[in-house]
Scaffold this active site. Structure first.
Site, short mmCIF file in Angstrom:
data_model
loop_
_atom_site.label_atom_id
_atom_site.label_comp_id
_atom_site.label_asym_id
_atom_site.label_seq_id
_atom_site.Cartn_x
_atom_site.Cartn_y
_atom_site.Cartn_z
N THR A 47 -1.74 10.25 9.61
CA THR A 47 -0.93 11.51 9.29
C THR A 47 -1.54 12.67 9.78
O THR A 47 -0.79 13.62 10.31
CB THR A 47 -0.66 11.51 7.86
N SER A 92 -1.99 3.82 10.51
CA SER A 92 -2.99 2.95 10.07
C SER A 92 -2.37 1.64 9.55
O SER A 92 -3.46 0.59 9.30
CB SER A 92 -4.19 3.57 8.99
N SER A 93 -1.20 1.50 9.25
CA SER A 93 -0.92 0.24 9.05
C SER A 93 -0.70 -0.76 10.13
O SER A 93 -0.71 -2.04 9.94
CB SER A 93 0.69 0.21 8.23
N ASP A 124 -3.64 4.76 4.89
CA ASP A 124 -3.27 3.74 4.38
C ASP A 124 -4.20 2.45 4.19
O ASP A 124 -4.60 1.62 3.50
CB ASP A 124 -1.90 3.25 5.18
N THR A 311 -11.16 -8.56 -9.66
CA THR A 311 -10.31 -8.26 -10.76
C THR A 311 -9.15 -7.46 -10.02
O THR A 311 -9.27 -6.77 -9.31
CB THR A 311 -10.83 -7.63 -12.17
N GLN A 312 -7.91 -7.56 -10.89
CA GLN A 312 -6.75 -6.53 -10.51
C GLN A 312 -7.21 -5.36 -11.02
O GLN A 312 -6.31 -4.29 -10.81
CB GLN A 312 -5.61 -7.22 -11.14
N1 ASP Z 1 0.84 5.88 6.98
C1 ASP Z 1 -0.02 6.95 7.52
C2 ASP Z 1 -1.35 6.16 7.94
O1 ASP Z 1 -1.87 5.43 7.33
C3 ASP Z 1 -0.58 7.61 6.23
C4 ASP Z 1 -1.47 8.43 6.20
O2 ASP Z 1 -2.20 8.66 7.25
O3 ASP Z 1 -2.04 9.18 5.32
O4 ASP Z 1 -1.56 6.22 9.18
#
Ligand code: ASP
Length: 376
Positions: A47, A92-93, A124, A311-312
């Site tokens: 972002t 970053s996903s 992310d 653990t969760q």
């Molecule tokens: N979807 C964005 C990423 O991880 C979110 C961010 O950067 O805050 O690239």
């Protein structure tokens, strides 16, 4: 265009094996002292560098030149700053182990030329990247500070400018003997500096988006930056930096929920090529004790799959001796992951398998702290 940071990309240099170039940020007035801190920014996307696509109104990654033009204050740091930009900046996903190899290689190939490294990254998967790099960069003695932002750097209320500038200051900080204050991979976000392999993204919209629930902050960012010397990591050996590449992707998360059937577990554990599982359990590491459930896990363990219990819960650790429900997992051969975050647990498993360790060694090393990722 800002005349000082002029965004002139001179001396472009291809980093072998990496997609991207290193560019010099020129300083036309020659104001830098020879001993000014030298920092390499690795811009992967996220972002912080995004702009709105006018037709879809969605945020999309953009080039570093744009990002840097929005931070004229950088000139007042008087640092030598160069940058390496991913050819295609990423949300970053989309990050995967190949990108971790690129980041690690960029650091390895430029290690002697810079005092510190700042990685600009989406939030992310930032905690995964921080954890993975902490294992890959053995004997790291220089700061690797990862940051990003919740609002793009071009927006009026952005948190990106402050995060970038503070990350650079952390990367340039020395102790009173002149050694780098930070000698590990960490995450800088808003008011805190966290150990990378102890961090988790916990908020999708707060400026303070990261937390480390089982480990104190490395520094508090307020009017000043106050480091906590008592918790900073120092490498155990004097050996030079050794970079380990190629994390193994044959791992999965398996999160428990009331009603998860033994059949589903068996199905997942029969995935061809599967080597390791991070089992997200309840509370102090508890799971159902019914026979079919425990047997399904035991069958996987018997076939050589390493199953690690985390653990969760966001805070506290796995202690399988506390309840019968945890003990039965231990009896089935499931390894207690103690206070590992899920991000550190899965990347550590990927790292150990990637290094070619055999099952028994992976089990032993999963309960051994390597770089401050877990309670001893
Ligand atoms: N979807 C964005 C990423 O991880 C979110 C961010 O950067 O805050 O690239």
């Amino acid at each position: 265009m800002n005349e000082m940071i002029a965004t002139v990309t001179q001396e472009e240099q291809f980093v072998e094996g990496c997609t991207g170039t290193i560019s010099k940020l020129m300083r036309p007035d020659g104001s830098l002292a020879a001993d000014s801190p030298r920092i390499l920014i690795i811009y992967t996307g996220g972002t912080i560098g995004m702009t709105e696509n006018p037709s879809t109104h969605c945020l999309e990654p953009y080039k570093f030149d744009y990002l840097i033009q929005n931070v004229p204050k950088l000139r007042r740091l008087f640092y030598n700053i160069d940058y390496f930009q991913f050819e295609e900046p990423l949300d970053s996903s989309a990050i995967n182990p190949t990108h971790w190899d690129i980041m690690a290689k960029t650091i390895e190939e430029n290690y002697g030329d810079y005092d510190g490294f700042v990685i600009l990254h989406g939030t992310d998967t930032m905690a995964y990247t921080a954890s993975a790099l902490s294992f890959m960069l053995e004997n790291l003695r220089k700061p690797v500070v990862i940051t990003g932002s919740q609002l793009p750097i071009g927006e009026v209320r952005t948190d990106g400018e402050e995060n970038l500038i503070t990350a650079l200051q952390v990367a340039a900080a020395n102790d009173d003997k002149g050694a780098p204050m930070i000698q590990e991979v960490c995450i800088l976000f808003e008011n805190y500096l966290w150990r990378g392999n102890r961090s988790t993204k916990y908020s999708a919209d707060n400026f303070n988006a990261f937390k480390s629930n089982n480990f104190p902050r490395l520094a508090k960012i307020g009017l000043g930056i106050s480091f906590r010397n008592d918790v900073l990591w120092r490498p155990r050996s004097n050996a030079p930096l050794t970079v380990h590449y190629g994390l193994d992707q044959n791992v999965v998360y398996l999160s428990l929920f009331p009603g998860l059937s033994a059949g589903s577990i068996r199905h997942i554990l029969n995935t061809p090529g599967l080597k390791g599982v991070i089992l997200k359990t309840y509370g102090a590491g508890n799971a159902p004790t019914d026979r079919a459930f425990v047997e399904a896990l035991r069958e996987g363990v018997d076939r050589g799959i390493v199953i690690v219990n985390v653990t969760q819960c966001h805070n506290g650790m796995v202690d399988t001796s506390r309840y019968e429900t945890g003990n039965s997992l231990r009896m089935a051969g499931v390894i207690p992951g103690r206070d590992l975050t899920s991000e550190a647990a899965i990347t550590k498993l990927m790292f150990l398998f990637g290094q070619g360790y055999k099952t028994e060694d992976v089990k032993r090393l999963m309960v051994t702290p390597l770089v401050g990722e877990m309670h001893p």
